[in-house]
Motif scaffolding. Structure first.
Motif, short mmCIF file in Angstrom:
data_model
loop_
_atom_site.label_atom_id
_atom_site.label_comp_id
_atom_site.label_asym_id
_atom_site.label_seq_id
_atom_site.Cartn_x
_atom_site.Cartn_y
_atom_site.Cartn_z
N PHE A 100 36.60 38.49 37.78
CA PHE A 100 37.42 37.78 38.76
C PHE A 100 38.51 36.95 38.09
O PHE A 100 39.50 36.60 38.73
CB PHE A 100 36.53 36.93 39.65
CG PHE A 100 35.81 37.73 40.70
CD1 PHE A 100 36.42 37.98 41.92
CD2 PHE A 100 34.56 38.27 40.46
CE1 PHE A 100 35.78 38.74 42.88
CE2 PHE A 100 33.92 39.03 41.41
CZ PHE A 100 34.53 39.26 42.63
N THR A 176 34.03 46.19 46.79
CA THR A 176 34.64 45.77 45.54
C THR A 176 36.13 46.09 45.55
O THR A 176 36.58 47.05 46.18
CB THR A 176 33.97 46.47 44.35
OG1 THR A 176 34.11 47.89 44.52
CG2 THR A 176 32.50 46.11 44.27
N THR A 199 40.83 41.46 48.15
CA THR A 199 40.86 40.20 47.42
C THR A 199 40.37 39.05 48.28
O THR A 199 39.49 38.27 47.87
CB THR A 199 42.29 39.91 46.93
OG1 THR A 199 42.74 41.00 46.11
CG2 THR A 199 42.33 38.63 46.14
N ASN A 202 36.60 39.30 49.13
CA ASN A 202 35.71 38.94 48.03
C ASN A 202 35.64 37.43 47.82
O ASN A 202 34.58 36.91 47.47
CB ASN A 202 36.16 39.63 46.74
CG ASN A 202 35.61 41.03 46.61
OD1 ASN A 202 34.56 41.23 46.03
ND2 ASN A 202 36.33 42.00 47.16
N CYS A 206 32.02 34.91 49.16
CA CYS A 206 31.17 33.97 48.41
C CYS A 206 30.39 33.06 49.34
O CYS A 206 29.28 32.61 49.00
CB CYS A 206 32.03 33.12 47.47
SG CYS A 206 32.89 34.06 46.21
N ILE A 237 32.85 33.32 40.84
CA ILE A 237 33.85 34.14 41.52
C ILE A 237 35.09 33.33 41.88
O ILE A 237 36.21 33.65 41.44
CB ILE A 237 33.24 34.78 42.79
CG1 ILE A 237 32.13 35.76 42.40
CG2 ILE A 237 34.32 35.50 43.61
CD1 ILE A 237 31.47 36.45 43.58
#
Length: 252
Positions: A100, A176, A199, A202, A206, A237
């Motif tokens: 990341f 991913t 992006t 992801n 979290c 991350i």
């Protein structure tokens, strides 16, 4: 007259024999030339295929399936390094942080801004990636007859109850970034939109994934500390993405 007719027939037979021999010889020469030309074409094709540019294009075109096959096959071939490194839990967080961090270094806010111009598509992609797939998976797996927790005798074809927890975890996390972009590229889709959705999903994932799992596993034995998971995901991350983006601001 008879002698003349026999002579004419003999000359015709000789001409036909010579013509047949010439046709056979010509056919053999053509076959030989075709074989040589085919061999030359195969050699040129192999040479072009083995050139550096072609190999690089082939590698990047099939990078995702090739890397998945290698990652799955490697532990069966040589499991010693993985077994040794598994003793150090910090290594997993470090490797995720590096991934990341690279994402933050390559992150382009202009692409996200362009994606936000098509807000409805962006929102549908985020909601589908973070919530819809997880909810559907939780509903479907809840109807399947997995073995009960702690059951010693395995009777269900769907496997133990822990497998249901793994499926819900798998479908609750966002796609991913690499897989999302590669699959959209193969489908000739909107790459900037795919990159922006992957992006943002992801980063937001979290915080949404632990909460969703806590809701899905409310009646299950596989419980976990949500606060601890959120802290770990933030440091492995979110923080590397922020650091990588800040490093872009440093003049070269």
């Amino acid at each position: 007259k008879q002698w003349y007719q026999r002579r004419v027939r003999g000359l015709k037979n000789e001409l036909e024999n010579e013509r047949g021999q010439w046709n056979q010889s010509t056919a053999r020469r053509l076959e030989t030339n075709n074989s040589k030309m085919f061999g030359i074409r195969v050699q040129k094709y192999i040479a072009n295929l083995c050139s550096r540019e072609s190999l690089a294009d082939l590698f990047f075109e099939y990078f995702l399936p090739a890397s998945q096959v290698i990652a799955i096959a490697e532990p069966f071939i040589w499991a010693t390094p993985g077994a040794y490194l598994s003793q150090f839990n910090i290594i997993g967080y470090v490797l995720i942080g590096i991934i990341f961090l690279v994402l933050g270094l390559k992150l382009k806010t202009d692409e996200i801004k362009d994606a936000l111009k098509s807000g409805h598509v962006f929102v549908v992609g985020i909601v589908s990636s973070l919530f819809l797939t997880g909810i559907i998976a939780a509903g479907l797996t809840g109807q399947l007859p997995f073995d009960a927790p702690g059951m010693e005798e395995k009777v269900s074809v769907f496997g133990p109850y822990e497998f249901r927890i793994g499926l819900m975890l798998y479908y609750s996390v966002p796609c991913t970034i690499t897989a999302g972009i590669v699959l959209v590229q193969q489908a000739e889709g909107n790459l900037p939109m795919a990159g922006a959705i992957a992006t943002v999903a992801n980063v937001i994932g979290c915080y949404t994934t632990p909460i969703l799992l806590q809701l899905f596993l409310a009646k299950a034995e596989g419980k976990f500390d949500v606060a601890s998971v959120l802290i770990k995901l933030t440091f492995s991350i979110l923080l590397p993405v922020i650091v990588g983006k800040l490093l872009q601001c440093i003049p070269a």
